[in-house]
Design an enzyme around this catalytic site. Sequence first.
Site, PDB file in Angstrom:
ATOM      1  N   CYS A 135      32.788  30.753  38.995  1.00  0.00           N
ATOM      2  CA  CYS A 135      34.066  30.390  39.609  1.00  0.00           C
ATOM      3  C   CYS A 135      34.784  29.355  38.743  1.00  0.00           C
ATOM      4  O   CYS A 135      35.980  29.470  38.478  1.00  0.00           O
ATOM      5  CB  CYS A 135      33.809  29.862  41.003  1.00  0.00           C
ATOM      6  SG  CYS A 135      35.294  29.246  41.752  1.00  0.00           S
ATOM      7  N   GLU A 205      33.650  38.290  40.842  1.00  0.00           N
ATOM      8  CA  GLU A 205      34.950  37.793  40.363  1.00  0.00           C
ATOM      9  C   GLU A 205      35.859  38.971  40.003  1.00  0.00           C
ATOM     10  O   GLU A 205      37.032  38.992  40.367  1.00  0.00           O
ATOM     11  CB  GLU A 205      34.782  36.883  39.141  1.00  0.00           C
ATOM     12  CG  GLU A 205      34.265  35.492  39.440  1.00  0.00           C
ATOM     13  CD  GLU A 205      35.251  34.631  40.221  1.00  0.00           C
ATOM     14  OE1 GLU A 205      36.437  34.981  40.308  1.00  0.00           O
ATOM     15  OE2 GLU A 205      34.813  33.607  40.765  1.00  0.00           O
TER      16      GLU A 205
HETATM   17  C1  LIG Z   1      37.470  34.023  43.738  1.00  0.00           C
HETATM   18  C2  LIG Z   1      37.735  32.755  42.993  1.00  0.00           C
HETATM   19  N1  LIG Z   1      36.938  32.412  41.985  1.00  0.00           N
HETATM   20  C3  LIG Z   1      37.145  31.265  41.315  1.00  0.00           C
HETATM   21  C4  LIG Z   1      38.164  30.421  41.661  1.00  0.00           C
HETATM   22  C5  LIG Z   1      38.408  29.138  40.892  1.00  0.00           C
HETATM   23  O1  LIG Z   1      38.304  28.045  41.704  1.00  0.00           O
HETATM   24  C6  LIG Z   1      38.977  30.808  42.745  1.00  0.00           C
HETATM   25  N2  LIG Z   1      40.009  30.020  43.149  1.00  0.00           N
HETATM   26  N3  LIG Z   1      38.737  31.963  43.382  1.00  0.00           N
END
Ligand SMILES: Cc1ncc(CO)c(N)n1
Length: 221
Positions: A135, A205
Amino acid sequence: MTFTDELHELARPLWLKSFQHPFITELAAGKLPLAKFKFYLKQDNYYLTEFAQLHAKIASQLSNPIDQQILLAGATTENNDEALIRTQMLSNLDITSEQLKQATPTPAAYNYVTHMYYELTMGSPARATAALLPCYWLYSELGTKLTKQGSPVPIYQQFIDGYADTIFTDSTDQMIALVERLAQQSGQSEQTAMKDAFLKSSTFEFQFWQMAYQQKQWSFR
Ligand SMILES: Cc1ncc(CO)c(N)n1
């Protein structure tokens, strides 16, 4: 090669899929339909809320106060740049708290969050921290890549810049160092499980962009 270098190398093909996803290329080109971005923001509001709470839960299971502090810094929405930018964006786009409440988690958002909780409750704090890392790391690479090129749509540029900002890249560096430390304190099988958690998050992701781009809900909703 360090443990986190290896994670990075293993994840590279998965991250490339994220960087090349139409949600990202259209965002950078200023061509992403706003409805898709709004859909993303609503789902990401759910994701980020859970993500912050998870930081606190993991911190409470770590014994080293320095490690705990790194996680607690990510557990608050106050003094948190990402949260401040999001609040501004939601308000600029007239997304109300009522709309946020109504945005029930889509499969991709649900799967990602559930995976991170699973890594903590059925795994360990080290595995859960490894699950959090893409993330930070993927978004900071994305921000750094895209910030130079720029997007003609101001709100998309604001989104990109937030992740290229040193506040975000510094917390990314701290999280990388934390995962490295936790891996060095772990045995072989735990390290393998940490890799698995990291690569699953990297996969989620990609699926998150896909979900937002297709505005994909559960088939029964
Ligand atoms: C799904 C997702 N992954 C990473 C980030 C980064 O903070 C985010 N805002 N959202």
